[in-house]
Write a protein that holds these residues in place. Structure first.
Motif, PDB file in Angstrom:
ATOM      1  N   TRP A  65       0.853  -1.200   0.000  1.00  0.00           N
ATOM      2  CA  TRP A  65       0.000   0.000   0.000  1.00  0.00           C
ATOM      3  C   TRP A  65       0.880   1.238   0.000  1.00  0.00           C
ATOM      4  CZ3 TRP A  65      -5.215   0.709  -0.503  1.00  0.00           C
ATOM      5  CH2 TRP A  65      -5.698   1.998  -0.239  1.00  0.00           C
ATOM      6  N   TYR A  66       0.602   2.110  -0.953  1.00  0.00           N
ATOM      7  CA  TYR A  66       1.379   3.333  -1.113  1.00  0.00           C
ATOM      8  C   TYR A  66       0.997   4.358  -0.059  1.00  0.00           C
ATOM      9  CZ  TYR A  66       2.901   7.643  -3.488  1.00  0.00           C
ATOM     10  OH  TYR A  66       3.471   8.848  -3.815  1.00  0.00           O
ATOM     11  N   GLU A  67       1.953   4.743   0.745  1.00  0.00           N
ATOM     12  CA  GLU A  67       1.866   5.725   1.828  1.00  0.00           C
ATOM     13  C   GLU A  67       1.745   5.059   3.186  1.00  0.00           C
ATOM     14  OE1 GLU A  67      -0.751   9.203   1.581  1.00  0.00           O
ATOM     15  OE2 GLU A  67       1.125  10.143   1.054  1.00  0.00           O
ATOM     16  N   SER A  94       6.548   4.186   2.251  1.00  0.00           N
ATOM     17  CA  SER A  94       6.427   5.635   2.419  1.00  0.00           C
ATOM     18  C   SER A  94       6.424   6.334   1.057  1.00  0.00           C
ATOM     19  CB  SER A  94       7.491   6.182   3.365  1.00  0.00           C
ATOM     20  OG  SER A  94       8.694   6.288   2.688  1.00  0.00           O
ATOM     21  N   HIS A  95       5.831   7.511   1.069  1.00  0.00           N
ATOM     22  CA  HIS A  95       5.479   8.232  -0.165  1.00  0.00           C
ATOM     23  C   HIS A  95       6.708   8.553  -1.040  1.00  0.00           C
ATOM     24  CE1 HIS A  95       2.345  11.010  -2.004  1.00  0.00           C
ATOM     25  NE2 HIS A  95       3.453  11.346  -2.639  1.00  0.00           N
ATOM     26  N   HIS A  96       7.626   9.316  -0.492  1.00  0.00           N
ATOM     27  CA  HIS A  96       8.779   9.720  -1.320  1.00  0.00           C
ATOM     28  C   HIS A  96       9.715   8.558  -1.612  1.00  0.00           C
ATOM     29  CE1 HIS A  96       8.951  14.298  -1.758  1.00  0.00           C
ATOM     30  NE2 HIS A  96       7.695  13.910  -1.636  1.00  0.00           N
ATOM     31  N   SER A  99       8.768   5.588  -2.181  1.00  0.00           N
ATOM     32  CA  SER A  99       8.146   4.875  -3.300  1.00  0.00           C
ATOM     33  C   SER A  99       8.398   5.597  -4.625  1.00  0.00           C
ATOM     34  CB  SER A  99       6.635   4.745  -3.090  1.00  0.00           C
ATOM     35  OG  SER A  99       6.365   4.020  -1.914  1.00  0.00           O
ATOM     36  N   HIS A 100       8.317   6.927  -4.605  1.00  0.00           N
ATOM     37  CA  HIS A 100       8.628   7.686  -5.832  1.00  0.00           C
ATOM     38  C   HIS A 100      10.059   7.387  -6.288  1.00  0.00           C
ATOM     39  CE1 HIS A 100       5.110  10.076  -6.522  1.00  0.00           C
ATOM     40  NE2 HIS A 100       5.199  10.792  -5.425  1.00  0.00           N
ATOM     41  N   ALA A 101      10.991   7.483  -5.321  1.00  0.00           N
ATOM     42  CA  ALA A 101      12.405   7.265  -5.660  1.00  0.00           C
ATOM     43  C   ALA A 101      12.620   5.839  -6.165  1.00  0.00           C
ATOM     44  CB  ALA A 101      13.280   7.534  -4.433  1.00  0.00           C
ATOM     45  N   ILE A 112      10.335  15.325  -6.343  1.00  0.00           N
ATOM     46  CA  ILE A 112       9.655  16.606  -6.103  1.00  0.00           C
ATOM     47  C   ILE A 112       8.167  16.407  -6.396  1.00  0.00           C
ATOM     48  CG2 ILE A 112       9.672  19.096  -6.548  1.00  0.00           C
ATOM     49  CD1 ILE A 112      12.264  18.690  -8.168  1.00  0.00           C
ATOM     50  N   ASP A 113       7.340  16.740  -5.425  1.00  0.00           N
ATOM     51  CA  ASP A 113       5.894  16.664  -5.654  1.00  0.00           C
ATOM     52  C   ASP A 113       5.175  17.684  -4.789  1.00  0.00           C
ATOM     53  OD1 ASP A 113       5.953  15.531  -3.146  1.00  0.00           O
ATOM     54  OD2 ASP A 113       5.064  13.615  -3.721  1.00  0.00           O
ATOM     55  N   ALA A 114       3.879  17.559  -4.663  1.00  0.00           N
ATOM     56  CA  ALA A 114       3.125  18.503  -3.832  1.00  0.00           C
ATOM     57  C   ALA A 114       3.383  18.191  -2.364  1.00  0.00           C
ATOM     58  CB  ALA A 114       1.644  18.414  -4.148  1.00  0.00           C
ATOM     59  N   ILE A 115       3.114  16.948  -1.996  1.00  0.00           N
ATOM     60  CA  ILE A 115       3.323  16.549  -0.602  1.00  0.00           C
ATOM     61  C   ILE A 115       3.248  15.034  -0.450  1.00  0.00           C
ATOM     62  CG2 ILE A 115       0.864  16.815  -0.005  1.00  0.00           C
ATOM     63  CD1 ILE A 115       1.847  17.842   2.700  1.00  0.00           C
ATOM     64  N   GLY A 116       4.191  14.484   0.334  1.00  0.00           N
ATOM     65  CA  GLY A 116       4.115  13.071   0.692  1.00  0.00           C
ATOM     66  C   GLY A 116       3.452  13.005   2.051  1.00  0.00           C
ATOM     67  N   GLY A 131       4.292  10.214 -11.146  1.00  0.00           N
ATOM     68  CA  GLY A 131       3.427  10.738 -10.096  1.00  0.00           C
ATOM     69  C   GLY A 131       2.928   9.655  -9.157  1.00  0.00           C
ATOM     70  N   ASP A 132       1.869   9.969  -8.418  1.00  0.00           N
ATOM     71  CA  ASP A 132       1.395   9.051  -7.379  1.00  0.00           C
ATOM     72  C   ASP A 132       0.858   7.737  -7.940  1.00  0.00           C
ATOM     73  OD1 ASP A 132       2.204  10.812  -5.515  1.00  0.00           O
ATOM     74  OD2 ASP A 132       0.226  11.517  -4.931  1.00  0.00           O
ATOM     75  N   ALA A 133       0.258   7.771  -9.131  1.00  0.00           N
ATOM     76  CA  ALA A 133      -0.237   6.521  -9.720  1.00  0.00           C
ATOM     77  C   ALA A 133       0.934   5.573 -10.004  1.00  0.00           C
ATOM     78  CB  ALA A 133      -1.010   6.803 -11.003  1.00  0.00           C
TER      79      ALA A 133
END
Ligand SMILES: [Fe+2]
Length: 474
Positions: free
Chosen positions: A60-62, A101-103, A105-107, A124-128, A278-280
């Motif tokens: 689960w993302y986040e 965790s959010h960032h 997962s992006h990385a 770089i995004d709006a907010i994790g 992005g988040d998707a």
């Protein structure tokens, strides 16, 4: 082992299925529900994923509790949400759930789909959960966070707030703001907007800012200028974290700012951006962050399958006769852009094409379209900031702008997609034949959808599109 990654209940829900290092499926909820950027999963998406087997684990993302805490601290109120209950409502009971965790997962989405053994990742995004930008040093199984910027300071929130200020939809229309920037004067409101960026918490927008003023193109230009200056600073910081590192992974929703991405070349030799940063895309990233293992990235064609052979001859005939054709064949693209399987293709040399495509897609007239060009001709026609650009992530100045009116923005640039045989044999063959017939090595390529609706997903959607507009779809 079948594992699922899920990004849901925020915006643009998505689901990725992997088996070991193989990515079996990845798609967005919107493609199945018909609701653009649908934030919730739906049964059709779940059923499409279940065709590849039942998951033994869900990522689960986040870190949901951290996010809830940040919302509470920032005055956004208490949210009552149970991930396990949410999954149970879709029949996904008794499956172990691991949170990512959010960032991170992006990385991880970027690094573990790249061909790099080591890299610096800039997110770089709006907010994790709390982070709004972060730098990671990645080496095999290890990913170490070196630096982060914390909420409420956020470059992504700033860009979304200005998107909202010019009466576009935040979290969706940021790319339109980017396109508008080329029409405005970036100096007119620069200092006032800088002050806004430096001093305000922009999480709830800034509709009050210079209230009544409608110089939207100048606002867009100032926002893009500030974005590029701040992006440059973040890149500088990323480089400083490991000055010997030449590989950069760029991730987070802001990595879609293709007008700015060329700045990364100032600091890094090699750049990788997953086409869904992005988040998707973090539905895949959550799996990668938890497993810390390379995924076998073969391209973005990971969604719903339309089981037909790529209709090269039919597409070529339509393009030569009518100048415009739709294609819905093979597996749908994962991410916001179409790269040839759910595309509207057109002759970029014809002066009437831009208006015709704009009418079909109900888009604002000022907005540019992107070209797909045979990789071997890219630098002959464009000043390419990078050697290859398979996912339209960089803008490049066209050397012959008057010859290709349909794909040139007002500032003389194009968001180029390069294509070679390995990436997509069918599209490569089409471009090669088109070049033989016309002497033009490129086509206009835009997603097969109309404004405000998701991309065509299955045969039924394709038929509906064909019925609505006088355009053949193969
Ligand atoms: Fe994000």
């Amino acid at each position: 082992m079948i594992e699922w990654g899920i990004s849901a209940a925020a915006h643009d829900a998505a689901l990725t299925v992997v088996d070991g290092d193989k990515i079996l499926f990845a798609s967005h909820a919107e493609r199945y529900s018909g609701i653009k950027n649908d934030k919730h999963l739906n049964e059709d998406l779940i059923n499409a994923a279940l065709k590849f087997g039942k998951p033994e684990k869900i990522h689960w993302y986040e870190k949901h509790k951290l996010r809830a805490m940040r919302r509470l601290l920032s005055g956004q109120g208490l949210i009552r949400f149970s991930v396990r209950q949410y999954l149970a409502d879709f029949g996904l009971k008794d499956i172990p759930v691991e949170f990512a965790s959010h960032h991170e997962s992006h990385a991880a989405a970027g690094f573990y789909t790249s061909r790099f053994d080591t890299a610096t990742a800039l997110v770089i995004d709006a907010i994790g959960e709390f982070d709004t930008a972060s730098v990671w040093l990645c080496d095999g199984e290890k990913m170490k966070k070196k630096w982060s910027m914390d909420y409420p300071k956020s470059l992504g929130l700033f860009y979304s707030a200005i998107t909202d200020r010019v009466e576009l939809k935040p979290n969706e229309d940021e790319y339109i703001l980017m396109g508008m920037a080329a029409y405005g004067d970036s100096n007119k409101y620069y200092w006032q907007m800088r002050e806004l960026y430096e001093k305000e918490n922009l999480h709830r927008g800034c509709r009050w800012w210079l209230s009544g003023n409608t110089d939207y193109y100048d606002f867009a230009a100032a926002a893009q200028k500030i974005y590029e200056e701040e992006f440059d600073k973040l890149l500088h910081r990323a480089k400083k974290s490991d000055p010997t590192q030449d590989n950069l992974v760029l991730s987070g929703g802001c990595a879609l700012n293709c007008s700015a991405n060329h700045i990364a070349k100032k600091y890094f030799k090699n750049i990788w951006i997953i086409p869904n940063p992005g988040d998707a895309g973090s539905s895949l990233g959550a799996i990668a962050a938890n497993n810390r293992r390379r995924l076998d990235w073969r391209g973005p064609y990971l969604g719903e399958n339309i089981d037909t052979e790529y209709p090269v001859e039919k597409l070529l005939t339509s393009l030569l006769e009518d100048g415009i054709v739709g294609v819905a064949s093979g597996r749908a693209e994962f991410g916001p852009r179409a790269f040839g399987n759910r595309s509207l293709l057109a002759d970029p040399t014809r002066p009437d094409i831009k208006d015709r495509v704009n009418v079909i897609k109900r888009r604002q007239k000022f907005r540019p379209f992107a070209p797909v060009i045979l990789e071997q001709y890219a630098s002959e026609y464009f000043d390419m900031p990078v050697e290859v650009s398979p996912y339209m992530q960089f803008t490049a100045r066209c050397k012959f702008p008057t010859r290709f009116p349909a794909i040139i923005h007002v500032d003389g640039t194009s968001r180029v997609q390069t294509i070679n045989e390995e990436q997509h044999p069918g599209l490569f063959e089409l471009l090669t034949k088109w070049y033989e017939e016309t002497g033009c090595p490129m086509l206009l390529n835009t997603s097969l959808n109309i404004k405000g609706f998701p991309m065509v997903n299955d045969e039924k959607d394709a038929e509906m599109f064909q019925g609505m507009y006088n355009v053949k779809v193969y």
